[in-house]
Design a protein around this motif. Sequence first.
Motif, PDB file in Angstrom:
ATOM      1  N   GLN A 170       0.831  -1.199   0.000  1.00  0.00           N
ATOM      2  CA  GLN A 170       0.000   0.000   0.000  1.00  0.00           C
ATOM      3  C   GLN A 170       0.870   1.255   0.000  1.00  0.00           C
ATOM      4  O   GLN A 170       0.599   2.210  -0.749  1.00  0.00           O
ATOM      5  CB  GLN A 170      -0.932  -0.007   1.220  1.00  0.00           C
ATOM      6  N   MET A 434      -9.667  -3.357 -12.423  1.00  0.00           N
ATOM      7  CA  MET A 434      -9.668  -2.325 -11.384  1.00  0.00           C
ATOM      8  C   MET A 434      -8.459  -1.400 -11.533  1.00  0.00           C
ATOM      9  O   MET A 434      -7.559  -1.392 -10.677  1.00  0.00           O
ATOM     10  CB  MET A 434      -9.643  -2.989 -10.003  1.00  0.00           C
ATOM     11  N   GLN A 437      -7.404   0.762  -8.601  1.00  0.00           N
ATOM     12  CA  GLN A 437      -6.650   0.127  -7.517  1.00  0.00           C
ATOM     13  C   GLN A 437      -5.188  -0.044  -7.899  1.00  0.00           C
ATOM     14  O   GLN A 437      -4.290   0.267  -7.130  1.00  0.00           O
ATOM     15  CB  GLN A 437      -7.262  -1.251  -7.204  1.00  0.00           C
ATOM     16  N   ARG A 438      -4.961  -0.581  -9.111  1.00  0.00           N
ATOM     17  CA  ARG A 438      -3.592  -0.767  -9.568  1.00  0.00           C
ATOM     18  C   ARG A 438      -3.620  -1.021 -11.072  1.00  0.00           C
ATOM     19  O   ARG A 438      -4.237  -1.979 -11.536  1.00  0.00           O
ATOM     20  CB  ARG A 438      -2.911  -1.928  -8.847  1.00  0.00           C
ATOM     21  N   THR A 485      -6.595   7.192 -13.979  1.00  0.00           N
ATOM     22  CA  THR A 485      -6.246   6.001 -13.198  1.00  0.00           C
ATOM     23  C   THR A 485      -5.055   5.246 -13.762  1.00  0.00           C
ATOM     24  O   THR A 485      -4.449   4.437 -13.065  1.00  0.00           O
ATOM     25  CB  THR A 485      -7.435   5.030 -13.153  1.00  0.00           C
ATOM     26  N   ASP A 519      -4.675  -4.860 -11.320  1.00  0.00           N
ATOM     27  CA  ASP A 519      -5.663  -5.472 -10.429  1.00  0.00           C
ATOM     28  C   ASP A 519      -6.893  -5.885 -11.233  1.00  0.00           C
ATOM     29  O   ASP A 519      -7.424  -5.098 -12.019  1.00  0.00           O
ATOM     30  CB  ASP A 519      -6.064  -4.459  -9.352  1.00  0.00           C
TER      31      ASP A 519
END
Length: 583
Positions: A170, A434, A437-438, A485, A519
């Motif tokens: 994280q 995702m 998220q990553r 993103t 992700d």
Amino acid sequence: MDDRQRRNRVSAARAGDRQALDDLISEHLPLIYNVVGRALVGHADVDDVVQETMLRAVDGIEGLRDPGSFRSWLVAIAMRQVRDRARSRATALARSTEPLTAEREPADAGSDFVDLTVLRLGLDGQRKEVAEATRWLDADDRELLALWWQEVAGELTRRELAETQGLTRQHAAVRVQRMKAQLETARGVVRALDADPRCRGLADLLLGWDGLPGSVWRKRIARHLRECSACGGSRPGLVPAERLLVGLALVPLPAGFALHALPGLLGGGGAAAMSPVALATDPVGWPTQLARTVLDLITKPAVAATAGVTLVAGGAYVVRDHDRQPPQAAPTATPVPTSETRTQSPAPRPSWTAAPSPTASPSPSPRPSPPPGYGSTVDAADPAPDPLRAPGPLPRRPESGIRSSAGAKAVMVHNGDTVTLSGSGYFLVRWQIMPGQRAGALTMPTWTGLRGKLFHAASGGGKRMDDEQPGQGAGPHTAMGSPATGFAVLPAGAQQMWQNEYFYVDGSVTLHQNESQADYNLIVMPASWDSVTQDIQQPPGPGGPLRHGLVRDTGTDTAPVPQYLTRANPPNPGDVPRQSKVD
């Protein structure tokens, strides 16, 4: 080399196997050269830092507790050497009367790593822009970028990046996001400086600039870009950096890399120097015999403390096979129990029933393998069909019911999650990507242990995951990601997935979730010929599907099979090659 083979090689090297140690150095020298070269922007000390890293690795490998962490351990040594070099340089500069600062210390003109990257990898356009932007990063960000570049290119995993920095995943993700923001700022600086003609305000600002990249001038130019309507406008078609870097090869080792005279290694304070020796190199650019000679020397007790041995390399590095999956992150803990990762419920129809337990083997009798020639493998990305073109009829195959090791609905969210399907019938694999998220390189799911037949029957869900979603703002916005993103990026040659992918099994097969970088989640549910047909026949319309579905099944044994499918049960499912093996 898969994870199991690397672990075995590291274990052998720890036990004193000289060939294994030689092979480890040969395999990892290009990676260390790229990480160090990018972190130091090609300074002349690159050779020395790479040399010291390898010597310390050879000296310390016996103390490495976990063979699976060899690569992150080796890269961590390299990064410590980079920082030690920076501290020693800063100290020397502080004591010097020269006006040069540590930040402004120039790279060696003959080994500038940005120029080497552009030249040796043939970069142009936005890829070249990203490479040149790295010159403008601060030292800490350059170190992190050196690792992130290799992660996106598929040479390191996020787990290894985090371990190298001594961070949680994280915390590593937060630092990477900050570094990427600085990189995007630096890209804007490069674009503005390359503009012809430059805007008058920027030209006036640069009157006092000496032409060397640095944080002070990056901030000044970036401030100008934010305030100047001529320079600060958005650039159409700007591609995120990770999408540009994914799958890039390592920069090849330059011919004669680190070719220096080996110092005298005779006992009793002998100072006679050994001349460089021209040796033929093996296919990866490491002169094997010389590597062994150096290892022979540095592992002798009388020589172990000598700090002047220089490793020698030359020739061209052969890029690894990109048809195979990116390196997999080894699980760091016991897999999450099924109850925490999957939703189980009573079977919604008789044709889909749960196995006696989440780990039970398929109950139907094993089916003999079909004769050679079954199925056809699509070994390249297929183009998107016309969204308004309705699919033809889906051939109907027998449906006697299938069983799932995960119950009526398998939700696969972690690397290592699996579901085994057996019987005869259709099932759905629904994709959730995702990128928020990553983002980055996407490690595809794989199919192993096939007994009988598995066909890729159809694609639906109203969209391919790379279909642009209308009304989402500037830049491409798809289910694969957006400029805000970042994007999940497929391996070269992999088929672009649709929202819903439908398969037909007659036998048994195990599906593996191999998430490593980008992700994603997979939802595996029952389907039927009727439900598949209803999905793929839905016409596109406002607020609904973006396109008709696609029928892939021909109704014969020549129908396509999914990519990344094998009858074998490899120790690392992520190593299943893209071109399926079903004979």
